[in-house]
Design an enzyme around this catalytic site. Structure first.
Site, mmCIF file in Angstrom:
data_model
loop_
_atom_site.group_PDB
_atom_site.id
_atom_site.type_symbol
_atom_site.label_atom_id
_atom_site.label_comp_id
_atom_site.label_asym_id
_atom_site.label_seq_id
_atom_site.Cartn_x
_atom_site.Cartn_y
_atom_site.Cartn_z
ATOM 1 N N GLN A 1 1.441 11.695 3.610
ATOM 2 C CA GLN A 1 0.876 11.245 5.240
ATOM 3 C C GLN A 1 1.297 9.631 5.024
ATOM 4 O OE1 GLN A 1 -2.100 9.429 3.457
ATOM 5 N NE2 GLN A 1 -3.555 9.085 5.113
ATOM 6 N N SER B 1 -0.758 7.017 4.523
ATOM 7 C CA SER B 1 -0.765 5.833 3.317
ATOM 8 C C SER B 1 -0.370 5.486 2.661
ATOM 9 C CB SER B 1 -2.544 6.117 2.845
ATOM 10 O OG SER B 1 -2.573 6.572 2.174
ATOM 11 N N LYS B 2 0.768 7.104 2.268
ATOM 12 C CA LYS B 2 1.321 7.303 0.932
ATOM 13 C C LYS B 2 2.710 5.584 0.431
ATOM 14 C CE LYS B 2 -0.966 10.599 -0.243
ATOM 15 N NZ LYS B 2 -2.015 10.093 0.865
ATOM 16 N N ASN B 3 3.356 5.754 -0.608
ATOM 17 C CA ASN B 3 4.185 4.761 -0.883
ATOM 18 C C ASN B 3 5.220 5.505 0.163
ATOM 19 O OD1 ASN B 3 1.974 4.896 -2.309
ATOM 20 N ND2 ASN B 3 3.869 3.638 -4.344
#
Length: 411
Positions: free
Chosen positions: A192, A194-196
Site C-alpha cells: 500500500q 505508505s509501505k516501505n
C-alpha cells in the site's frame, strides 16, 4: 509569547522531510518495460520475477502475489481452512485489516492484549484466550518490529493452532536469524502507498508449505490450480491477481530497498541513542529474538510522568508544532464501529451473511492496548527516517525543548 512553537516561539525544524513514494526515474523505466511488452496481466514476466525476488526477501519457498495486504491475510486464512464459527486470536493494536480479514472468511476475531514494551501480541494473553473454537493466531509485526514468534509458536503448538504472520509493515525484518514471513505457517505482506516497498496497492502471501501455497494460489486465481489447465477451476476462487504494472513498481522498490533500509536502520539507531538521554520517552523495544526492525513506523513510548503530567495528545500537538511529523496512532480495534455496533448486513453491504460471531465486543478490555492508544505512545512514519542525522537530532532536540518548557503546556 512562549518559547515553544505551539505558544508562539520558533519551531526547531523548519525544512522539509523526504517525500514518499520517492521521485525515482527507475519506476518509469519499469513501467515502460511493461507497456512495451504488451503483456499487462496474466502470464507477464514482472510477476514471475517478483515471485522469485520476494522469496529471498522473506525466506519463503512459495509466494502468491495478490491485490492487497488485506487479501494476502484472507488468502492465508482460506488456505488454512479457517471458516465459519472458528476463532482467530489477533492483537487490537493494529490496522483494521488484521481483524476484517478474519470476518471476511466468516470467522470470529478474538482480541488478546499486547506487550507494553514491544507493542506486539502477548503470548500469555494469547494462551488465556484459547478456546476449543480457536483455529489460528495472527501475530502482527507492528511498525516492522518482529513479534515474539517463538513464544507465539509455543502456544500454537500446545493447542494445535496455525500461526499467521501479519508482515504488512515488516518488509525485511529479521527474527532469530530468519526474515519474517514464513516462520509461521503463512505470512502476509502489503505494498500500500505508505509501505516501505510500495505499488500504491498490492500484497503477497508467503509460506514454506506447498499445500498451503497451492490453495492460496487457487483462491487468488479464480479457482485454478498451479499445475492445472486454463479452464480447470476446482474451488470457488476469485480474481485477486496482481497486475504487471504493480509488480514492476514493487520490483523497483525492492531494488532501492537495501539502501533505504540501511538508512532507516542508521537513523533509528541514532534516534534511539538520543532518546536514552530523555526521561519519560523510550523507543519501541525489540522482542526476544528480534534482530532487525523494518521501521515502517518509529514508535515512541510516552510516560506523562516524565513530562510534568502533560497528556500524550497535548505533547504530540506541541511536537508537531516544532516541525516533527508525528501522529497519535491507532485506536483499540474492538472500539471501532464495526464491532461496537454489531454486525448488521443491512448496514454494511460487504457483510458476510453467514457470520456467526457471538462476541459482545463492548465488553472487551485490553488494558495495555487502551493505555498505549490513549496516552502511552505516538509515532513517525518510515519516510521520516530517510532524512539526515541532523533531522534525527531535530526530533530529539524538539523533545528536549518541550521538556525544558513543559509549564507552557499546562492549563
Amino acid at each position: 509569547m512562549g518559547k515553544l512553537a505551539i505558544t508562539g516561539g520558533e519551531a526547531v525544524h523548519t525544512t522539509g522531510w523526504p517525500s514518499w513514494p520517492p521521485q525515482d526515474p527507475g519506476y518509469l523505466e519499469k513501467l515502460k518495460a511493461v507497456l512495451d511488452s504488451g503483456v499487462w496481466g496474466v502470464g507477464g514476466p514482472m510477476n514471475a520475477a517478483l515471485s522469485e525476488e520476494f522469496k529471498r526477501l522473506s525466506d519463503a519457498e512459495y509466494v502468491v502475489p495478490n491485490t492487497s495486504g488485506t487479501i494476502a491475510l484472507e488468502l492465508a486464512l482460506r488456505a488454512l481452512e479457517v471458516g465459519a464459527g472458528d476463532e482467530v486470536i489477533v492483537p487490537p493494536y493494529t490496522f483494521i485489516a488484521t481483524a476484517s480479514a478474519v470476518i471476511a472468511v466468516n470467522a470470529i476475531p478474538i482480541f488478546a492484549d499486547i506487550k507494553p514494551d514491544t507493542l506486539c501480541l502477548d503470548a500469555d494473553a494469547v494462551a488465556a484466550a484459547v478456546t476449543p473454537q480457536t483455529k489460528a493466531v495472527i501475530g502482527v509485526h507492528i511498525g516492522g518490529m518482529p513479534a515474539d514468534l517463538q513464544a507465539l509458536q509455543a502456544v500454537c503448538d500446545r493447542h494445535g493452532l496455525a500461526l499467521i504472520e501479519d508482515c504488512a509493515q515488516a518488509h525485511g525484518a529479521e527474527y532469530r536469524g530468519r526474515k519474517v514471513g514464513a516462520i509461521g505457517n503463512a505470512g502476509a505482506f502489503s505494498f500500500q502507498s505508505s509501505k516501505n516497498i510500495t505499488a500504491g496497492e498490492g500484497g503477497i502471501t508467503t509460506t514454506n508449505d506447498r499445500a498451503l501455497y497451492g490453495k492460496a494460489w487457487s483462491y487468488m486465481n479464480v479457482g485454478r490450480v498451479p499445475d492445472g489447465g486454463w479452464y480447470d477451476h476446482r474451488v470457488m476462487g476469485m480474481n485477486l491477481r496482481l497486475t504487471e504494472f504493480q509488480a514492476a513498481l514493487i520490483l523497483r522498490g525492492m531494488e532501492t530497498w537495501p539502501e533505504q533500509a540501511a538508512l532507516r536502520d542508521a537513523n533509528a539507531a541514532h534516534l534511539r541513542a538520543r532518546l536514552d538521554e530523555i526521561e519519560g520517552l523510550d523507543a519501541q523495544a525489540f522482542s526476544p529474538g528480534g534482530e532487525r526492525c523494518a521501521y515502517h513506523l518509529f514508535i515512541f513510548r510516552y510516560d506523562r510522568n516524565g513530562f510534568g503530567g502533560v497528556s500524550r495528545d497535548r505533547f504530540v500537538e506541541a511536537l508537531a508544532a516544532e516541525g516533527i511529523p508525528v501522529g497519535r496512532g491507532y485506536n483499540p480495534l474492538y472500539r471501532e464501529g464495526m464491532f461496537t455496533q454489531g454486525w448488521d448486513p443491512t448496514r454494511c453491504p460487504f457483510s458476510c451473511p453467514n457470520y456467526k460471531g457471538t462476541v459482545d465486543y463492548t465488553q472487551v478490555h485490553c488494558p495495555v492496548t487502551e493505555h498505549i492508544c490513549t496516552d502511552g505512545s505516538f509515532w513517525m512514519g518510515q519516510s521520516t527516517l530517510l532524512g539526515t542525522t541532523r533531522d534525527m537530532d531535530d526530533v530529539a532536540d524538539a523533545v528536549l525543548k518541550i521538556r525544558n518548557n513543559i509549564d507552557e503546556l499546562k492549563d
